[in-house]
Scaffold this active site. Sequence first.
Site, PDB file in Angstrom:
ATOM      1  N   SER A 199       0.826  -1.212   0.000  1.00  0.00           N
ATOM      2  CA  SER A 199       0.000   0.000   0.000  1.00  0.00           C
ATOM      3  C   SER A 199       0.857   1.258   0.000  1.00  0.00           C
ATOM      4  O   SER A 199       0.366   2.334  -0.296  1.00  0.00           O
ATOM      5  CB  SER A 199      -0.905   0.006   1.223  1.00  0.00           C
ATOM      6  OG  SER A 199      -0.154  -0.243   2.382  1.00  0.00           O
TER       7      SER A 199
ATOM      8  N   GLU B 165      -6.038  -0.794  -7.742  1.00  0.00           N
ATOM      9  CA  GLU B 165      -5.102   0.134  -8.370  1.00  0.00           C
ATOM     10  C   GLU B 165      -4.050  -0.709  -9.089  1.00  0.00           C
ATOM     11  O   GLU B 165      -3.439  -1.589  -8.476  1.00  0.00           O
ATOM     12  CB  GLU B 165      -4.416   1.008  -7.311  1.00  0.00           C
ATOM     13  CG  GLU B 165      -5.347   2.018  -6.667  1.00  0.00           C
ATOM     14  CD  GLU B 165      -4.653   2.867  -5.606  1.00  0.00           C
ATOM     15  OE1 GLU B 165      -4.747   4.099  -5.682  1.00  0.00           O
ATOM     16  OE2 GLU B 165      -4.028   2.301  -4.694  1.00  0.00           O
TER      17      GLU B 165
HETATM   18  N1  3HC Z   1     -15.267  -9.450   4.475  1.00  0.00           N
HETATM   19  C1  3HC Z   1     -16.084  -9.820   3.476  1.00  0.00           C
HETATM   20  N2  3HC Z   1     -17.307  -9.281   3.283  1.00  0.00           N
HETATM   21  C2  3HC Z   1     -17.696  -8.339   4.150  1.00  0.00           C
HETATM   22  C3  3HC Z   1     -16.899  -7.899   5.226  1.00  0.00           C
HETATM   23  C4  3HC Z   1     -15.628  -8.501   5.379  1.00  0.00           C
HETATM   24  N3  3HC Z   1     -14.782  -8.121   6.348  1.00  0.00           N
HETATM   25  N4  3HC Z   1     -17.572  -6.948   5.905  1.00  0.00           N
HETATM   26  C5  3HC Z   1     -18.741  -6.786   5.272  1.00  0.00           C
HETATM   27  N5  3HC Z   1     -18.819  -7.611   4.221  1.00  0.00           N
HETATM   28  C6  3HC Z   1     -19.918  -7.718   3.265  1.00  0.00           C
HETATM   29  C7  3HC Z   1     -21.191  -8.124   3.950  1.00  0.00           C
HETATM   30  O1  3HC Z   1     -21.296  -9.529   4.039  1.00  0.00           O
HETATM   31  C8  3HC Z   1     -22.272  -7.507   3.053  1.00  0.00           C
HETATM   32  O2  3HC Z   1     -22.457  -8.321   1.897  1.00  0.00           O
HETATM   33  P1  3HC Z   1     -23.900  -8.387   1.144  1.00  0.00           P
HETATM   34  O3  3HC Z   1     -24.146  -7.003   0.615  1.00  0.00           O
HETATM   35  O4  3HC Z   1     -23.666  -9.395   0.064  1.00  0.00           O
HETATM   36  O5  3HC Z   1     -24.876  -8.808   2.188  1.00  0.00           O
HETATM   37  C9  3HC Z   1     -21.600  -6.209   2.565  1.00  0.00           C
HETATM   38  O6  3HC Z   1     -20.187  -6.407   2.738  1.00  0.00           O
HETATM   39  C10 3HC Z   1     -22.085  -5.033   3.360  1.00  0.00           C
HETATM   40  O7  3HC Z   1     -21.802  -5.334   4.733  1.00  0.00           O
HETATM   41  P2  3HC Z   1     -22.733  -4.917   5.954  1.00  0.00           P
HETATM   42  O8  3HC Z   1     -24.157  -4.743   5.479  1.00  0.00           O
HETATM   43  O9  3HC Z   1     -22.496  -5.843   7.093  1.00  0.00           O
HETATM   44  O10 3HC Z   1     -22.122  -3.577   6.464  1.00  0.00           O
HETATM   45  P3  3HC Z   1     -21.884  -2.227   5.690  1.00  0.00           P
HETATM   46  O11 3HC Z   1     -22.970  -1.929   4.714  1.00  0.00           O
HETATM   47  O12 3HC Z   1     -21.575  -1.261   6.766  1.00  0.00           O
HETATM   48  O13 3HC Z   1     -20.569  -2.495   4.836  1.00  0.00           O
HETATM   49  C11 3HC Z   1     -18.244  -2.283   4.581  1.00  0.00           C
HETATM   50  C12 3HC Z   1     -19.376  -2.866   5.427  1.00  0.00           C
HETATM   51  C13 3HC Z   1     -18.285  -2.871   3.168  1.00  0.00           C
HETATM   52  C14 3HC Z   1     -16.940  -2.647   5.244  1.00  0.00           C
HETATM   53  C15 3HC Z   1     -18.473  -0.722   4.504  1.00  0.00           C
HETATM   54  O14 3HC Z   1     -18.633  -0.201   5.791  1.00  0.00           O
HETATM   55  C16 3HC Z   1     -17.371   0.015   3.807  1.00  0.00           C
HETATM   56  O15 3HC Z   1     -17.323   0.067   2.584  1.00  0.00           O
HETATM   57  N6  3HC Z   1     -16.444   0.620   4.604  1.00  0.00           N
HETATM   58  C17 3HC Z   1     -15.301   1.341   4.078  1.00  0.00           C
HETATM   59  C18 3HC Z   1     -14.223   0.344   3.757  1.00  0.00           C
HETATM   60  C19 3HC Z   1     -13.003   1.018   3.166  1.00  0.00           C
HETATM   61  O16 3HC Z   1     -12.922   2.220   3.038  1.00  0.00           O
HETATM   62  N7  3HC Z   1     -12.044   0.194   2.803  1.00  0.00           N
HETATM   63  C20 3HC Z   1     -10.796   0.652   2.278  1.00  0.00           C
HETATM   64  C21 3HC Z   1      -9.824   0.750   3.395  1.00  0.00           C
HETATM   65  S1  3HC Z   1      -8.295   1.418   2.855  1.00  0.00           S
HETATM   66  C22 3HC Z   1      -7.451   0.092   2.287  1.00  0.00           C
HETATM   67  O17 3HC Z   1      -7.849  -1.036   2.356  1.00  0.00           O
HETATM   68  C23 3HC Z   1      -6.124   0.419   1.668  1.00  0.00           C
HETATM   69  C24 3HC Z   1      -4.973   0.104   2.555  1.00  0.00           C
HETATM   70  O18 3HC Z   1      -3.808   0.323   1.812  1.00  0.00           O
HETATM   71  C25 3HC Z   1      -4.942   0.913   3.811  1.00  0.00           C
END
Ligand code: 3HC
Length: 293
Positions: free
Chosen positions: A119, A152
């Site tokens: 990252s 990316e």
């Molecule tokens: N693993 C797999 N699937 C997951 C999960 C996990 N840890 N957490 C949630 N999900 C799935 C759920 O099963 C659900 O699936 P469905 O739509 O098929 O039922 C879907 O994601 C939505 O989950 P929830 O309804 O339980 O909860 P939310 O609607 O709050 O979504 C989230 C959870 C997808 C994590 C959402 O909150 C989100 O998009 N958060 C932001 C995440 C983000 O910004 N990520 C990037 C981080 S930065 C990074 O990774 C880069 C690094 O270099 C730092």
Amino acid sequence: MAIQKVGVVGCGLMGSGIAQVCAAAGFPTMVREVSADLMDKGLKGIEKQLSRLGEKGTISEAAKGEIRGRLKGTTSLDDLKGCDLIVEAIIEQLPAKRELFASLDIICPPSTIFASNTSSLTITEIATATKRPQRFVGLHFFNPVPVMKLVEVVRTIATDDAAYEEMVAFGRKLGKTPVRAKDSTGFIVNRLLVPYLLDAIRALEEGVGSIEDIDNSMKLGCGYPMGPLTLLDFVGLDTTYYISQIMFDEFKERRFAAPPLLKRMVLAGWNGRKSGRGFYDYADPQKPRPMKF
Ligand code: 3HC
């Protein structure tokens, strides 16, 4: 040459997600961990994800079986020699990544494309551990990998067009939206995300708002799925601290500098959700409670 078989090195949070999406997209996928215990833990994590998808009816029993059939775990790097693409998702340390790719460079034929999920490290600096910098890219996925639609695709000044376009096409085959980024520290997302997250901590330090109010502001005011302090706990405070140090080292700009509170939380082992405590207390993971500072 289209990618037929994929190797993934590392089966932690990111590696297991990457292996899962590769197998789900139809690629025979070999994933490697350093020990049988870690391998077992990683594969169990994928199994749990697949079961959850099955319970929700997102995938059928037959599809689950096919994904399982395409996914194999190993502790031997040699088992990756037949792969057309190897995606690395191991510990975020340059010497470890360089050593891994130097070994893979000997094992794999010159046609194999190498990709790092780093990252924040410089792709060029990892690629130069091999004799194939022209077939070396960054493939940066986002947590949780099966859910987040972006990848990316990072090219260095040495990456050749054919290998790069193959990786853009591969990203699409995984069902992701590939974006093209050059090998600049943090690429596109972390270049923008890291200063935002660090500013949220600075706002908290300066008493601009409470933990909940800062999070609610960005969720409800801007439509972000998580507030910045919740997202910090989700990504890991240790991970964010580490990335900010690399970015500050590169750009020498205050916006990438870790706020004192972040440093102290990491020193105290408050690394976010995974350690049970960060900006929130996860004693009850369903009902995180904001910490008092
Ligand atoms: N693993 C797999 N699937 C997951 C999960 C996990 N840890 N957490 C949630 N999900 C799935 C759920 O099963 C659900 O699936 P469905 O739509 O098929 O039922 C879907 O994601 C939505 O989950 P929830 O309804 O339980 O909860 P939310 O609607 O709050 O979504 C989230 C959870 C997808 C994590 C959402 O909150 C989100 O998009 N958060 C932001 C995440 C983000 O910004 N990520 C990037 C981080 S930065 C990074 O990774 C880069 C690094 O270099 C730092």
